[in-house]
Design a protein around this motif. Structure first.
Motif, PDB file in Angstrom:
ATOM      1  N   ALA A  58       0.833  -1.213   0.000  1.00  0.00           N
ATOM      2  CA  ALA A  58       0.000   0.000   0.000  1.00  0.00           C
ATOM      3  C   ALA A  58       0.861   1.255   0.000  1.00  0.00           C
ATOM      4  O   ALA A  58       1.851   1.351   0.713  1.00  0.00           O
ATOM      5  CB  ALA A  58      -0.928  -0.009   1.203  1.00  0.00           C
ATOM      6  N   GLY A  59       0.459   2.187  -0.817  1.00  0.00           N
ATOM      7  CA  GLY A  59       1.165   3.458  -0.883  1.00  0.00           C
ATOM      8  C   GLY A  59       2.350   3.453  -1.835  1.00  0.00           C
ATOM      9  O   GLY A  59       2.949   4.491  -2.084  1.00  0.00           O
ATOM     10  N   ASP A  60       2.699   2.309  -2.380  1.00  0.00           N
ATOM     11  CA  ASP A  60       3.807   2.203  -3.325  1.00  0.00           C
ATOM     12  C   ASP A  60       3.246   1.687  -4.645  1.00  0.00           C
ATOM     13  O   ASP A  60       3.009   0.487  -4.793  1.00  0.00           O
ATOM     14  CB  ASP A  60       4.871   1.251  -2.765  1.00  0.00           C
ATOM     15  N   PRO A  61       3.021   2.586  -5.605  1.00  0.00           N
ATOM     16  CA  PRO A  61       2.389   2.173  -6.863  1.00  0.00           C
ATOM     17  C   PRO A  61       3.137   1.044  -7.582  1.00  0.00           C
ATOM     18  O   PRO A  61       2.510   0.146  -8.137  1.00  0.00           O
ATOM     19  CB  PRO A  61       2.381   3.447  -7.708  1.00  0.00           C
ATOM     20  N   ALA A  62       4.469   1.062  -7.546  1.00  0.00           N
ATOM     21  CA  ALA A  62       5.233   0.005  -8.222  1.00  0.00           C
ATOM     22  C   ALA A  62       5.018  -1.339  -7.520  1.00  0.00           C
ATOM     23  O   ALA A  62       4.837  -2.371  -8.176  1.00  0.00           O
ATOM     24  CB  ALA A  62       6.715   0.355  -8.254  1.00  0.00           C
ATOM     25  N   ALA A  63       5.027  -1.323  -6.205  1.00  0.00           N
ATOM     26  CA  ALA A  63       4.814  -2.561  -5.450  1.00  0.00           C
ATOM     27  C   ALA A  63       3.390  -3.074  -5.659  1.00  0.00           C
ATOM     28  O   ALA A  63       3.168  -4.284  -5.819  1.00  0.00           O
ATOM     29  CB  ALA A  63       5.088  -2.341  -3.966  1.00  0.00           C
ATOM     30  N   MET A  64       2.422  -2.159  -5.683  1.00  0.00           N
ATOM     31  CA  MET A  64       1.042  -2.568  -5.883  1.00  0.00           C
ATOM     32  C   MET A  64       0.839  -3.121  -7.296  1.00  0.00           C
ATOM     33  O   MET A  64       0.141  -4.120  -7.480  1.00  0.00           O
ATOM     34  CB  MET A  64       0.084  -1.408  -5.622  1.00  0.00           C
ATOM     35  N   SER A  65       1.471  -2.513  -8.272  1.00  0.00           N
ATOM     36  CA  SER A  65       1.395  -3.008  -9.642  1.00  0.00           C
ATOM     37  C   SER A  65       1.966  -4.419  -9.715  1.00  0.00           C
ATOM     38  O   SER A  65       1.386  -5.311 -10.350  1.00  0.00           O
ATOM     39  CB  SER A  65       2.157  -2.081 -10.582  1.00  0.00           C
ATOM     40  N   PHE A  66       3.087  -4.625  -9.048  1.00  0.00           N
ATOM     41  CA  PHE A  66       3.674  -5.961  -9.011  1.00  0.00           C
ATOM     42  C   PHE A  66       2.720  -6.951  -8.351  1.00  0.00           C
ATOM     43  O   PHE A  66       2.540  -8.077  -8.844  1.00  0.00           O
ATOM     44  CB  PHE A  66       5.011  -5.955  -8.265  1.00  0.00           C
ATOM     45  N   MET A  67       2.106  -6.554  -7.261  1.00  0.00           N
ATOM     46  CA  MET A  67       1.175  -7.437  -6.545  1.00  0.00           C
ATOM     47  C   MET A  67       0.016  -7.855  -7.450  1.00  0.00           C
ATOM     48  O   MET A  67      -0.363  -9.026  -7.478  1.00  0.00           O
ATOM     49  CB  MET A  67       0.612  -6.757  -5.297  1.00  0.00           C
ATOM     50  N   VAL A  68      -0.540  -6.909  -8.163  1.00  0.00           N
ATOM     51  CA  VAL A  68      -1.671  -7.217  -9.043  1.00  0.00           C
ATOM     52  C   VAL A  68      -1.224  -8.160 -10.159  1.00  0.00           C
ATOM     53  O   VAL A  68      -1.867  -9.172 -10.430  1.00  0.00           O
ATOM     54  CB  VAL A  68      -2.313  -5.932  -9.613  1.00  0.00           C
ATOM     55  N   ARG A  69      -0.077  -7.842 -10.798  1.00  0.00           N
ATOM     56  CA  ARG A  69       0.412  -8.697 -11.887  1.00  0.00           C
ATOM     57  C   ARG A  69       0.779 -10.085 -11.373  1.00  0.00           C
ATOM     58  O   ARG A  69       0.435 -11.102 -11.987  1.00  0.00           O
ATOM     59  CB  ARG A  69       1.606  -8.050 -12.586  1.00  0.00           C
TER      60      ARG A  69
END
Length: 151
Positions: free
Chosen positions: A34-45
């Motif tokens: 949460a709060g880290d767009p790159a980390a969240m993008s990775f999580m979704v992918r």
């Protein structure tokens, strides 16, 4: 020597562990991202990849092993708890394919578009959290029914 029913039961239980174990870790990982767009993008992918390559095929294999167990003579073929479990399993698959997967695809599209996450992303995240919680609850109820055979 192991008989067909016990081999199928092993495959069925192993499938449940493989298919549904990951789902209980997702909320922890999402909070960490949460709060880290790159980390969240990775999580979704990564979540979609795990779903497509491990969870979905293994969850479907459980239907196959379940039917095969009935075909080789499971003593539980006419049990009410089994019927309820099957209905809950079907509901969970409907939730995955009708709600969860489409929402994750929309989230991925938003993230890949480069536009900042807005209200649509927040609504999708809320939807996936609610559906994920419902799916976890269904898995726990099905597990309870399968283990305790209450009726």
């Amino acid at each position: 020597m192991i008989d067909a029913l016990h081999l199928l039961l092993f495959l069925h239980i192993a499938g449940a562990i493989i298919a549904f174990g990951f789902g209980f870790t997702v909320p922890v990982m999402v909070r960490a991202a949460a709060g880290d767009p790159a980390a969240m993008s990775f999580m979704v992918r990564a979540g979609m990849r795990v779903g497509d390559t491990i969870i979905t095929p293994t969850a479907i294999s459980m239907a196959i092993t379940g039917v095969l167990m009935l075909a080789v003579g499971s003593p539980f073929a006419k049990s009410a708890w089994l019927a309820v479990s099957v209905v809950l399993y079907v509901i969970s698959l409907v939730l995955v394919f009708a709600v969860q997967r489409p929402a994750y695809k929309q989230m991925r599209a938003i993230m890949e578009s480069g536009t900042p996450p807005g209200p649509e992303m927040a609504a999708l995240a809320k939807k996936t959290r609610a559906t994920g919680g419902a799916l976890s609850g269904l898995v726990l109820v099905i597990t309870f029914l399968m283990v305790t055979k209450p009726f």
